[in-house]
Every structure is written in structure tokens, then in C-alpha cells.
Scaffold this motif. Structure first.
Motif, short mmCIF file in Angstrom:
data_model
loop_
_atom_site.label_atom_id
_atom_site.label_comp_id
_atom_site.label_asym_id
_atom_site.label_seq_id
_atom_site.Cartn_x
_atom_site.Cartn_y
_atom_site.Cartn_z
N LEU A 1 -48.85 -53.81 -36.76
CA LEU A 1 -47.62 -54.37 -36.18
C LEU A 1 -46.46 -54.29 -37.01
CD1 LEU A 1 -49.15 -57.74 -34.95
CD2 LEU A 1 -48.13 -56.09 -33.54
N LEU B 1 -45.11 -62.33 -27.77
CA LEU B 1 -46.16 -61.80 -28.09
C LEU B 1 -46.92 -62.95 -28.75
CD1 LEU B 1 -48.20 -59.49 -27.93
CD2 LEU B 1 -47.65 -59.15 -30.26
N ILE C 1 -47.73 -55.32 -26.92
CA ILE C 1 -46.40 -55.37 -27.75
C ILE C 1 -45.31 -54.89 -26.96
CG2 ILE C 1 -47.38 -55.63 -30.07
CD1 ILE C 1 -46.05 -52.67 -30.65
N PHE D 1 -54.61 -66.22 -35.62
CA PHE D 1 -53.99 -65.11 -36.23
C PHE D 1 -54.93 -64.19 -37.33
CE2 PHE D 1 -50.30 -63.20 -38.56
CZ PHE D 1 -49.98 -62.11 -37.70
N ASN E 1 -39.39 -64.48 -35.37
CA ASN E 1 -41.01 -64.71 -35.26
C ASN E 1 -41.20 -66.08 -35.95
OD1 ASN E 1 -40.83 -61.91 -34.48
ND2 ASN E 1 -40.79 -61.18 -36.55
N ALA F 1 -47.34 -66.74 -33.88
CA ALA F 1 -48.76 -66.81 -34.34
C ALA F 1 -49.20 -68.02 -34.62
CB ALA F 1 -48.93 -65.89 -35.48
N LEU G 1 -42.71 -62.67 -32.07
CA LEU G 1 -44.09 -62.69 -32.57
C LEU G 1 -44.29 -64.34 -32.72
CD1 LEU G 1 -47.03 -61.75 -33.39
CD2 LEU G 1 -45.92 -61.59 -35.52
N ILE H 1 -42.51 -62.43 -41.01
CA ILE H 1 -42.26 -63.51 -40.22
C ILE H 1 -41.28 -64.70 -40.46
CG2 ILE H 1 -43.71 -65.70 -39.08
CD1 ILE H 1 -46.07 -63.61 -39.31
N LEU I 1 -49.87 -64.35 -30.70
CA LEU I 1 -51.32 -64.34 -31.33
C LEU I 1 -52.09 -65.65 -31.80
CD1 LEU I 1 -50.49 -60.88 -33.27
CD2 LEU I 1 -51.22 -60.91 -30.90
N LEU J 1 -42.60 -54.37 -35.64
CA LEU J 1 -41.92 -55.69 -36.00
C LEU J 1 -40.43 -55.36 -36.61
CD1 LEU J 1 -44.66 -58.04 -37.40
CD2 LEU J 1 -42.95 -58.51 -35.52
#
Lengths: 120, 513
Positions: free
Chosen positions: B318, B302, B294, B307, B215, B346, B344, B385, B304, B322
Motif C-alpha cells: 500500500l 478503503l 484500492i 488492520f 488517512n 484502518a 485509508l 497515516i 481495512l 498511498l
């Protein structure tokens, strides 16, 4: 005028229905039975079963089929009438309610005749 | 007369057998009723079936028709019961035999033809598992169903064709799977990495993220290229392998995203829901749980954007997917498990005005508003993340110079080749495990596959104390270092790898580095 005409259509239809049922071996007991509350087109006997027959007649199917005229309310009425009749004559055997739907041609001859057993 | 036709019911990605029992009674007023907990779409099927049969030049039986969808206590949803119901009625009318080793599935059009129906792949999978030999599906959905081998897929064009087939007068030829190369699901790749000027560090972070499935969060002022970087990401991701393809296609089949004649999805999905997306839209849900963004981004990306603008409740939801890579949606009537193993990506601004830490422009936000803005994303989410990257503004002077140099920049193609190689190394490493990439590693995997050298561990420990890394971040650093080593095809994680990984640690923005 109008009403008279419908009544005549009904009469013709009922006679057709009567002939049809007779041919099928039904024993017609009553035609156009009337009481204070009830009105039954035909009462017949199919072997040991009492059959109440509602006859619906239409001239052409342009404005709906005869089957469509049998709505919930009418079906309920038929059921109540049948119950009233059986209790009046103290009938304890099996009984059912049938419908005969008839479509006439313009010259009062038969276009189609459908017999539906046990509709309620 | 009683006729039994077999079909299915879907609940999430699970399928079960449903018997469609059609009774044609000669006693009673002509009528047509469906029982067995039909929803609105199933109940309306009466009208479609009636019209479709009349359009096929077959008399609709003047009988009392009762259709039972057994088991009767499970709610039935969807439009695909049209075909089994119509088949049952026509079998009663024409006397054709309904084979009991076959499944029927499809939505009818009023003219008697069959329409593309969602979920054909799930049906084919179920048929194979449960031992059904044949399935009858709409022609447009046949290719989707034919992905599954070992089941005969009959593409049905219209009702009369099906009846002639069942009467053995004509033959429907089973469909053979046609691969579709151009089937680009999701959004096409808009940018090449070559087109992005400057931002070498961010590009490098993107490469690492793509290589290990990590992520990533990009923070930077407006107009620095965060969105461009994210949109270029699909171009450097490897294609889906066979197993992944099937997983992804299953979800999209259930969601009804596969176009008529569609085939297996082989390209990683890139989903970028807007920040006004609701929690149910993102996570999935509803009274009959549907997959959310998702799950549609499963094995893909994904993205975003903005964010911090997402409602907190949406982002908090999430957390669990995740970590776990799937999510279970429980409603009073049913419980559904959807896979959601996504990357993810972001992007956010550092503060409401966007110019915090900008070298030229002044930030006009007060300390309080900055804190409030940053608080919108909670610590637990930030902690999950892996890569935190600054995307600094590009100087306009450099930009025109770089424009000339852009021919010499690396293309997405070149980066992608490196990423694919890294994926292969990881695949080899995890061949005993049910995972594909480093980001999916659990603690036990880290222990087993990423033993650290003494000096590397020392460095990480020092950094952990200095930067106050959480236990989770600590482990994430090892995963990132492993990915960096994989990109270089290094067998062991070395000090430079770990040192680079530590640059991507979670940061507090506004913190002086």
C-alpha cells in the motif's frame, strides 16, 4: 449387406458428381482411380488445372452432414494421394483438391449437392 | 469478400482501435476461424456468433470464414468482439454496408440478443477522442455509454434489429443519458453518527479526516465502536464532483461493476475488503492486470478492519499508492496505470487480547506478544497515516444515560454540511492545482498555501523534538492543522488548530501519555 448398401450409395453419388462437373465444363479423366496406396474418386481437368475430387454421399442428414465426415486425417490422405498421382503421371502444372458433398433422398434422387473448391 | 468492422481493445483504462476483418472465402471447406491473439472468451465467440445468427433467422454462410483482429500482435480479451464479428459476417451475407465511422461492441446471447457488456464507458470515451461518430452497444449498456456527450450511442437489442438498421429499413433511435439518483454503488450507509454514543473525540477525528481526505487509524478495545464509526463515514462525505465521478465510473466500468442500465457513479465508494484478501485482490494485478480494491475505492474510502491481521506483504504494497495516488502494474505483456487516490481508514486492537490500556479489564498479553503484534504493521505504513486516534471503551452506565441523550447528538447530515463547506474552501484554495483536498498536498503546496505563523511554527518544532516526529509526520501535522482551520473557516492556522492536530500524531500504543 450393410457394406454393399453403402457402396451403392457412394456409386450413385459419384455419378451425380460426375454429371455435375461435366455440366460445369470439367473434363473427367478418371473415375475411381485405384493404386496400391491410393483411392481417388474422380480426377478431372478444369481448363489447365488438374482437379482431384472427393465425393461424399449421405442418405439424409439425420446422422451428420457429409461435410462433417471430412476430418483432418481424411484431408491429409487426399493431399498425399493427389501428390502421388501427380508424380506418377509426371504432372507439373497446377492442381487442387475439391470436395463434392451430396445428400440423397430415400428414393435415390438428389436432395442437395455442394461443390467446395480447393479444400486442402 | 472482405468486410472491415471497427472495434476496440482495452488495456487497463486505456483503449485502442481494433479492426475486425472478416473474410468470406468461397473456396475451401466451410469453417470459422478467429486469428489475432484471441483469448478463450474471444475464441468461444465463434459458437455464440454461429448460434446467434441462426437464431436470428438468417442463414449462416456456408463459406470459409476467417476473422482477423488487427493489430494481430496485441492480445485480445473479453466477450465484446461478438457483435463486430457477427456484424461482419452478416454484412457479407445480406450485403448491408458497415459504416466506417462507427464502433461495434457487445456480447451476444445464443438467441441473438445482446447482453450487458463491461467497459461501455471506456468505449464511448475512446470514440469521442478518436473521432468516431457512432457506437453500437447492447441496450443494457447504452445508458452507461451515453454519459459521454458528442457520440451517437445506438442501443442494440438484437442482431436482426441491427441488420435492419444497417440496411436502412428500420431505425434505431440513439440513446439519451438518463441520470439515476438511486444508483447507490458500494455499500449503503449503515449508521448515522447520531447512533454512536460517546466517542466524541473519535467522531471529531472522523470529521477532520472526511474534511481533508486524511488517512485515519483507530485503535481501541473490542466493542468500542471502531467499525461503527468507519461505517458511518460515507454519510459525512461530500458527493463526487463531475470530474471525479467520471474517473470513478471509468474504473468500475473496466472492472465490470456497473449494473445493466447503470449510470454515472456520484457517491463516494466505501470498500471494506476482508483481511484475508490477497495482495493482487487489494492492489490489483494478474497476468492481464485488473484493478484491485484500492483502485475501486478511488476518491472514496478503503476501510481495512483488523488492520494488524492483514499479511505484512499486503500492507507494505500500500505504501506507494498511498503516497502517489496511482499505481502502475507492470507485467511482461503490458503495463497498466490505475488511479488509486483513496482515504485509508484502518481499525485495530492495541494488542492480541485487545485490552491493553483498558481502564477496567486486565490485558493478559506478554510484552513480547504485544511487540510482535504491533510489529505486524511497519513504521513506514504507520508514518503514512495522518490521524491516529484512540477509541476508548464506553462505560456501560454512561451508555444508558447517553441513550436518552442521543436525540440531541449531531446527525451525519449536520456534520456533512460542515465537511462540504471545508471541501469548498479547499477547492477554492487549490483551483490552480490538480488536487482537491489538504491530504493531497505535496511539500511545494504546503510551502505555498500553508505559511505558518511564528508562534505556531515554534509549537510544532517543540512538539517535533519532544515526540520525535519524522519529517513526514511533521508535514502531516501542518496538513491536519490546515484542515481543522478550514472546518472553522479560519483563514490562518492558529495555535489551537496545531495543538489539536498534534493530538493525532503517530503514537506507540502502551506509551503513557
Amino acid at each position: 449387406m450393410e457394406k454393399q448398401f453403402n457402396l451403392e450409395t457412394g456409386k450413385i453419388g459419384e455419378n451425380f458428381a460426375k454429371e455435375y462437373l461435366k455440366k460445369k465444363g470439367y473434363n473427367i479423366i478418371e473415375q475411381n482411380y485405384r493404386s496400391k496406396f491410393a483411392e481417388i474418386d474422380l480426377v478431372a481437368k478444369d481448363k489447365k488445372e488438374l482437379v482431384f475430387v472427393e465425393v461424399r454421399t449421405k442418405r439424409g442428414e439425420m446422422f451428420g452432414t457429409p461435410e462433417e465426415t471430412l476430418n483432418k486425417r481424411k484431408l491429409r490422405k487426399l493431399w498425399l494421394n493427389a501428390r502421388g498421382y501427380t508424380s506418377r503421371i509426371k504432372w507439373s502444372g497446377p492442381y487442387r483438391i475439391d470436395a463434392v458433398c451430396i445428400v440423397l433422398k430415400t428414393d435415390n434422387t438428389l436432395e442437395r449437392l455442394n461443390h467446395y473448391a480447393s479444400i486442402v | 469478400m472482405l468486410i472491415k468492422v471497427t472495434s476496440v481493445a482495452n488495456s487497463g483504462l486505456e483503449t485502442m482501435k481494433v479492426d475486425v476483418e472478416v473474410n468470406l472465402a468461397s473456396r475451401g471447406l466451410p469453417g470459422f476461424d478467429i486469428v489475432g491473439l484471441p483469448d478463450k472468451a474471444v475464441d468461444e465467440s465463434r459458437e455464440r456468433v454461429r448460434a446467434a445468427i441462426s437464431s436470428s433467422k438468417i442463414d449462416f454462410p456456408q463459406k470459409k470464414i476467417t476473422v482477423n483482429l488487427a493489430p494481430a500482435d496485441i492480445p485480445k480479451e473479453g466477450s465484446f468482439y461478438d457483435l463486430p464479428i457477427a456484424t461482419g459476417i452478416l454484412a457479407g451475407q445480406t450485403g448491408c454496408k458497415v459504416p466506417d465511422d462507427s464502433l461495434f461492441f457487445g456480447e451476444l446471447s445464443l438467441d441473438g440478443s445482446l447482453r450487458h457488456t463491461k467497459g461501455a464507458l471506456l468505449l464511448a470515451l475512446f470514440a469521442r477522442e478518436a473521432g468516431f461518430k457512432n457506437i453500437f452497444v447492447p441496450k443494457d449498456s447504452a445508458n452507461e455509454a451515453a454519459i459521454i456527450r458528442g457520440v451517437k450511442v445506438y442501443p442494440v437489442e438484437n442482431l436482426s434489429q441491427l441488420i435492419l438498421h444497417l440496411l436502412d429499413r428500420e431505425c434505431i433511435i440513439p440513446a439519451i443519458y438518463k441520470e439515476k439518483k438511486e444508483d447507490l454503488r458500494g455499500e449503503p450507509v449503515e449508521f448515522d453518527m447520531k447512533e454512536i454514543l460517546g466517542q466524541e473525540q473519535a467522531k471529531r477525528a472522523m470529521e477532520i479526516a472526511a474534511a481533508g481526505g486524511h488517512n485515519i487509524l483507530m485503535v481501541g478495545s473490542p466493542g468500542t465502536g471502531k467499525t461503527m464509526l468507519a461505517r458511518a463515514l460515507p454519510g459525512i462525505l461530500p458527493p463526487l464532483n463531475e470530474k471525479e465521478s467520471l474517473e470513478v465510473t471509468k474504473i468500475h466500468s473496466a472492472a465490470g461493476n456497473i449494473p445493466p442500465g447503470g449510470a454515472l457513479i456520484t457517491i463516494r465508494q466505501f470498500r471494506s475488503p476482508h483481511h484475508t484478501t490477497s495482495q493482487v485482490g487489494l492492489i490489483g494485478g494478474g497476468t492481464r492486470p485488473h484493478p484491485g480494491e484500492i483502485s475501486l475505492a478511488h476518491r472514496g474510502v478503503l476501510f481495512l478492519d483488523e488492520f494488524n491481521e492483514f499479511p505484512r506483504s499486503v500492507l507494505e504494497a500500500l505504501r506507494q499508492p498511498l503516497e502517489d495516488g496511482y499505481l502502475t502494474i507492470a507485467r511482461s505483456r503490458e503495463r497498466v496505470k490505475y488511479p488509486a487516490r483513496f482515504m485509508l481508514v484502518a481499525s485495530a486492537n492495541p494488542c492480541p487480547c485487545g485490552y491493553l490500556n483498558h481502564p477496567k479489564k486486565a490485558c493478559i498479553c506478554s510484552f513480547r506478544t504485544i511487540k510482535k503484534y504491533q510489529k505486524r504493521v511497519s513504521g513506514p505504513i504507520m508514518d503514512r497515516i495522518d490521524l491516529h486516534v484512540d477509541v476508548p471503551p464506553v462505560d456501560v452506565n454512561d451508555l444508558s444515560e447517553n441513550q436518552k441523550a442521543s436525540e440531541f447528538l449531531e446527525t451525519s447530515e449536520a456534520i456533512r454540511n460542515r465537511v462540504i463547506q471545508a471541501w469548498q474552501i479547499q477547492k477554492e484554495r487549490f483551483k490552480q492545482e490538480p488536487i482537491y483536498v489538504n491530504a493531497e498536498m505535496k511539500n511545494s503546496h504546503i510551502k505555498k498555501y500553508c505559511p505558518l505563523k511564528k508562534e505556531v511554527e515554534q509549537l510544532l518544532q517543540q512538539a517535533g523534538v519532544k515526540f520525535q516526529l519524522s519529517a513526514r509526520s511533521y508535514l502531516k501535522m501542518i496538513k491536519i492543522a490546515r484542515t481543522i482551520a478550514d472546518l472553522e473557516k479560519a483563514p490562518d492556522v492558529d495555535i489551537p488548530h496545531m495543538a489539536e492536530a498534534l493530538q493525532y500524531r503517530p503514537k506507540v500504543y502502551g506509551e503513557t501519555v
